[in-house]
Design a protein around this motif. Structure first.
Motif, PDB file in Angstrom:
ATOM      1  N   VAL A   7      71.962   4.748  47.267  1.00 57.50           N
ATOM      2  CA  VAL A   7      73.205   5.032  46.539  1.00 57.50           C
ATOM      3  C   VAL A   7      73.039   6.294  45.702  1.00 57.50           C
ATOM      4  O   VAL A   7      73.912   7.169  45.690  1.00 57.50           O
ATOM      5  CB  VAL A   7      73.625   3.823  45.663  1.00 57.50           C
ATOM      6  N   ILE A   8      71.910   6.416  45.020  1.00 61.19           N
ATOM      7  CA  ILE A   8      71.642   7.609  44.204  1.00 61.19           C
ATOM      8  C   ILE A   8      71.615   8.857  45.086  1.00 61.19           C
ATOM      9  O   ILE A   8      72.221   9.883  44.751  1.00 61.19           O
ATOM     10  CB  ILE A   8      70.317   7.444  43.423  1.00 61.19           C
ATOM     11  N   GLU A   9      70.932   8.790  46.218  1.00 58.51           N
ATOM     12  CA  GLU A   9      70.846   9.932  47.122  1.00 58.51           C
ATOM     13  C   GLU A   9      72.227  10.305  47.673  1.00 58.51           C
ATOM     14  O   GLU A   9      72.555  11.482  47.797  1.00 58.51           O
ATOM     15  CB  GLU A   9      69.883   9.632  48.266  1.00 58.51           C
ATOM     16  N   ARG A  10      73.035   9.313  47.993  1.00 59.49           N
ATOM     17  CA  ARG A  10      74.378   9.565  48.508  1.00 59.49           C
ATOM     18  C   ARG A  10      75.242  10.248  47.446  1.00 59.49           C
ATOM     19  O   ARG A  10      75.953  11.204  47.725  1.00 59.49           O
ATOM     20  CB  ARG A  10      75.018   8.251  48.960  1.00 59.49           C
ATOM     21  N   ARG A  11      75.160   9.775  46.213  1.00 61.41           N
ATOM     22  CA  ARG A  11      75.923  10.388  45.120  1.00 61.41           C
ATOM     23  C   ARG A  11      75.469  11.820  44.871  1.00 61.41           C
ATOM     24  O   ARG A  11      76.289  12.707  44.635  1.00 61.41           O
ATOM     25  CB  ARG A  11      75.784   9.564  43.840  1.00 61.41           C
ATOM     26  N   LEU A  12      74.169  12.054  44.926  1.00 57.81           N
ATOM     27  CA  LEU A  12      73.644  13.399  44.735  1.00 57.81           C
ATOM     28  C   LEU A  12      74.134  14.329  45.846  1.00 57.81           C
ATOM     29  O   LEU A  12      74.540  15.466  45.586  1.00 57.81           O
ATOM     30  CB  LEU A  12      72.115  13.361  44.694  1.00 57.81           C
ATOM     31  N   ALA A  13      74.130  13.857  47.075  1.00 64.15           N
ATOM     32  CA  ALA A  13      74.622  14.664  48.195  1.00 64.15           C
ATOM     33  C   ALA A  13      76.097  15.009  48.004  1.00 64.15           C
ATOM     34  O   ALA A  13      76.515  16.143  48.265  1.00 64.15           O
ATOM     35  CB  ALA A  13      74.406  13.918  49.515  1.00 64.15           C
ATOM     36  N   ILE A  14      76.893  14.061  47.546  1.00 65.94           N
ATOM     37  CA  ILE A  14      78.318  14.320  47.296  1.00 65.94           C
ATOM     38  C   ILE A  14      78.476  15.356  46.194  1.00 65.94           C
ATOM     39  O   ILE A  14      79.284  16.281  46.309  1.00 65.94           O
ATOM     40  CB  ILE A  14      79.060  13.011  46.951  1.00 65.94           C
ATOM     41  N   GLN A  15      77.697  15.240  45.128  1.00 65.30           N
ATOM     42  CA  GLN A  15      77.760  16.220  44.036  1.00 65.30           C
ATOM     43  C   GLN A  15      77.381  17.619  44.522  1.00 65.30           C
ATOM     44  O   GLN A  15      78.019  18.605  44.159  1.00 65.30           O
ATOM     45  CB  GLN A  15      76.825  15.812  42.889  1.00 65.30           C
ATOM     46  N   LEU A  19      70.034  27.346  46.714  1.00 63.42           N
ATOM     47  CA  LEU A  19      70.709  27.213  45.424  1.00 63.42           C
ATOM     48  C   LEU A  19      69.796  26.449  44.475  1.00 63.42           C
ATOM     49  O   LEU A  19      69.296  25.378  44.807  1.00 63.42           O
ATOM     50  CB  LEU A  19      72.031  26.468  45.594  1.00 63.42           C
ATOM     51  N   ASP A  20      69.588  27.032  43.305  1.00 64.85           N
ATOM     52  CA  ASP A  20      68.714  26.421  42.313  1.00 64.85           C
ATOM     53  C   ASP A  20      69.500  26.245  41.015  1.00 64.85           C
ATOM     54  O   ASP A  20      69.625  27.182  40.227  1.00 64.85           O
ATOM     55  CB  ASP A  20      67.492  27.310  42.092  1.00 64.85           C
ATOM     56  N   PRO A  21      70.083  25.064  40.804  1.00 63.03           N
ATOM     57  CA  PRO A  21      70.864  24.834  39.585  1.00 63.03           C
ATOM     58  C   PRO A  21      69.981  24.913  38.338  1.00 63.03           C
ATOM     59  O   PRO A  21      68.927  24.295  38.279  1.00 63.03           O
ATOM     60  CB  PRO A  21      71.421  23.419  39.760  1.00 63.03           C
ATOM     61  N   GLN A  22      70.429  25.694  37.378  1.00 63.95           N
ATOM     62  CA  GLN A  22      69.742  25.850  36.095  1.00 63.95           C
ATOM     63  C   GLN A  22      70.725  25.468  34.987  1.00 63.95           C
ATOM     64  O   GLN A  22      71.915  25.342  35.242  1.00 63.95           O
ATOM     65  CB  GLN A  22      69.302  27.309  35.908  1.00 63.95           C
ATOM     66  N   GLU A  23      70.243  25.335  33.786  1.00 63.03           N
ATOM     67  CA  GLU A  23      71.120  25.002  32.667  1.00 63.03           C
ATOM     68  C   GLU A  23      72.187  26.066  32.438  1.00 63.03           C
ATOM     69  O   GLU A  23      73.304  25.771  32.043  1.00 63.03           O
ATOM     70  CB  GLU A  23      70.302  24.810  31.389  1.00 63.03           C
ATOM     71  N   ASP A  24      71.837  27.328  32.696  1.00 63.64           N
ATOM     72  CA  ASP A  24      72.774  28.422  32.440  1.00 63.64           C
ATOM     73  C   ASP A  24      73.477  28.922  33.696  1.00 63.64           C
ATOM     74  O   ASP A  24      74.038  30.004  33.710  1.00 63.64           O
ATOM     75  CB  ASP A  24      72.058  29.580  31.731  1.00 63.64           C
ATOM     76  N   ARG A  76      65.406  21.159  44.044  1.00 60.19           N
ATOM     77  CA  ARG A  76      65.433  20.221  42.911  1.00 60.19           C
ATOM     78  C   ARG A  76      64.013  19.877  42.507  1.00 60.19           C
ATOM     79  O   ARG A  76      63.076  20.050  43.287  1.00 60.19           O
ATOM     80  CB  ARG A  76      66.164  18.935  43.310  1.00 60.19           C
ATOM     81  N   SER A  77      63.854  19.372  41.322  1.00 54.88           N
ATOM     82  CA  SER A  77      62.520  19.006  40.851  1.00 54.88           C
ATOM     83  C   SER A  77      61.906  17.891  41.697  1.00 54.88           C
ATOM     84  O   SER A  77      60.693  17.801  41.825  1.00 54.88           O
ATOM     85  CB  SER A  77      62.576  18.583  39.387  1.00 54.88           C
ATOM     86  N   ASP A  78      62.746  17.058  42.311  1.00 55.05           N
ATOM     87  CA  ASP A  78      62.239  15.953  43.130  1.00 55.05           C
ATOM     88  C   ASP A  78      62.280  16.254  44.620  1.00 55.05           C
ATOM     89  O   ASP A  78      62.181  15.361  45.440  1.00 55.05           O
ATOM     90  CB  ASP A  78      63.021  14.677  42.817  1.00 55.05           C
ATOM     91  N   GLY A  79      62.441  17.514  44.974  1.00 49.02           N
ATOM     92  CA  GLY A  79      62.475  17.883  46.382  1.00 49.02           C
ATOM     93  C   GLY A  79      63.612  18.834  46.680  1.00 49.02           C
ATOM     94  O   GLY A  79      64.025  19.602  45.824  1.00 49.02           O
ATOM     95  N   ALA A  80      64.114  18.765  47.883  1.00 44.64           N
ATOM     96  CA  ALA A  80      65.201  19.644  48.300  1.00 44.64           C
ATOM     97  C   ALA A  80      66.125  18.875  49.239  1.00 44.64           C
ATOM     98  O   ALA A  80      65.736  17.883  49.840  1.00 44.64           O
ATOM     99  CB  ALA A  80      64.645  20.876  48.998  1.00 44.64           C
ATOM    100  N   SER A  81      67.354  19.361  49.336  1.00 43.57           N
ATOM    101  CA  SER A  81      68.296  18.787  50.296  1.00 43.57           C
ATOM    102  C   SER A  81      69.080  19.931  50.924  1.00 43.57           C
ATOM    103  O   SER A  81      69.320  20.950  50.291  1.00 43.57           O
ATOM    104  CB  SER A  81      69.244  17.796  49.613  1.00 43.57           C
ATOM    105  N   CYS A  82      69.433  19.750  52.173  1.00 44.21           N
ATOM    106  CA  CYS A  82      70.093  20.818  52.925  1.00 44.21           C
ATOM    107  C   CYS A  82      71.464  20.334  53.402  1.00 44.21           C
ATOM    108  O   CYS A  82      71.621  19.168  53.777  1.00 44.21           O
ATOM    109  CB  CYS A  82      69.219  21.195  54.118  1.00 44.21           C
ATOM    110  N   HIS A  83      72.444  21.262  53.364  1.00 41.57           N
ATOM    111  CA  HIS A  83      73.818  20.923  53.746  1.00 41.57           C
ATOM    112  C   HIS A  83      74.379  22.009  54.664  1.00 41.57           C
ATOM    113  O   HIS A  83      74.220  23.195  54.387  1.00 41.57           O
ATOM    114  CB  HIS A  83      74.725  20.845  52.512  1.00 41.57           C
ATOM    115  N   LEU A  84      75.036  21.603  55.711  1.00 43.29           N
ATOM    116  CA  LEU A  84      75.803  22.491  56.576  1.00 43.29           C
ATOM    117  C   LEU A  84      77.262  22.276  56.196  1.00 43.29           C
ATOM    118  O   LEU A  84      77.793  21.178  56.344  1.00 43.29           O
ATOM    119  CB  LEU A  84      75.570  22.155  58.046  1.00 43.29           C
TER     120      LEU A  84
END
Length: 113
Positions: free
Chosen positions: A11-19, A49-54, A94-102
């Protein structure tokens, strides 16, 4: 107990992918031109893409470099099959790995090459 933990993780992974996909779509007007111009210069590749605070930092990784780093990986398979004028391959670091999207162009009547 293990079944509940595994389900919770899915569920967490699915929500993260949607975000992540939502973020790509929201930033399409920035991401697609970056991907397209780099595709024209370097050939197929993906946008890291590397999301940062800024904000989000990005880097283009051409297919040849990706093949050396991750031969046979899912990201490489996506890069080899995407349609550059209408699609983008994005890899979230991400700090816990990476995810890829087409991702397909959400505005096909407005942008195209």
């Amino acid at each position: 107990m293990a079944g509940k933990a595994a389900h919770r993780q899915k569920v967490i992974e699915r929500r993260l992918a949607i975000q992540e996909r939502t973020m790509i779509l929201a930033e399409w007007y920035m991401i697609h031109p970056i991907a397209w111009s780099n595709y024209q210069k370097h050939g197929r590749g993906l946008v890291i893409l590397d999301p940062q605070e800024d904000g989000i930092t990005w880097k283009y990784l051409p297919e040849a470099d990706l093949a050396r780093l991750d031969p046979g990986g899912d990201a490489l398979a996506m890069v080899r099959r995407y349609n550059p004028p209408t699609q983008v391959v994005c890899l979230f670091s991400r700090s816990d790995g990476a995810s890829c999207h087409l991702v397909n162009n959400p505005y096909p009547n407005e942008l195209g090459h």
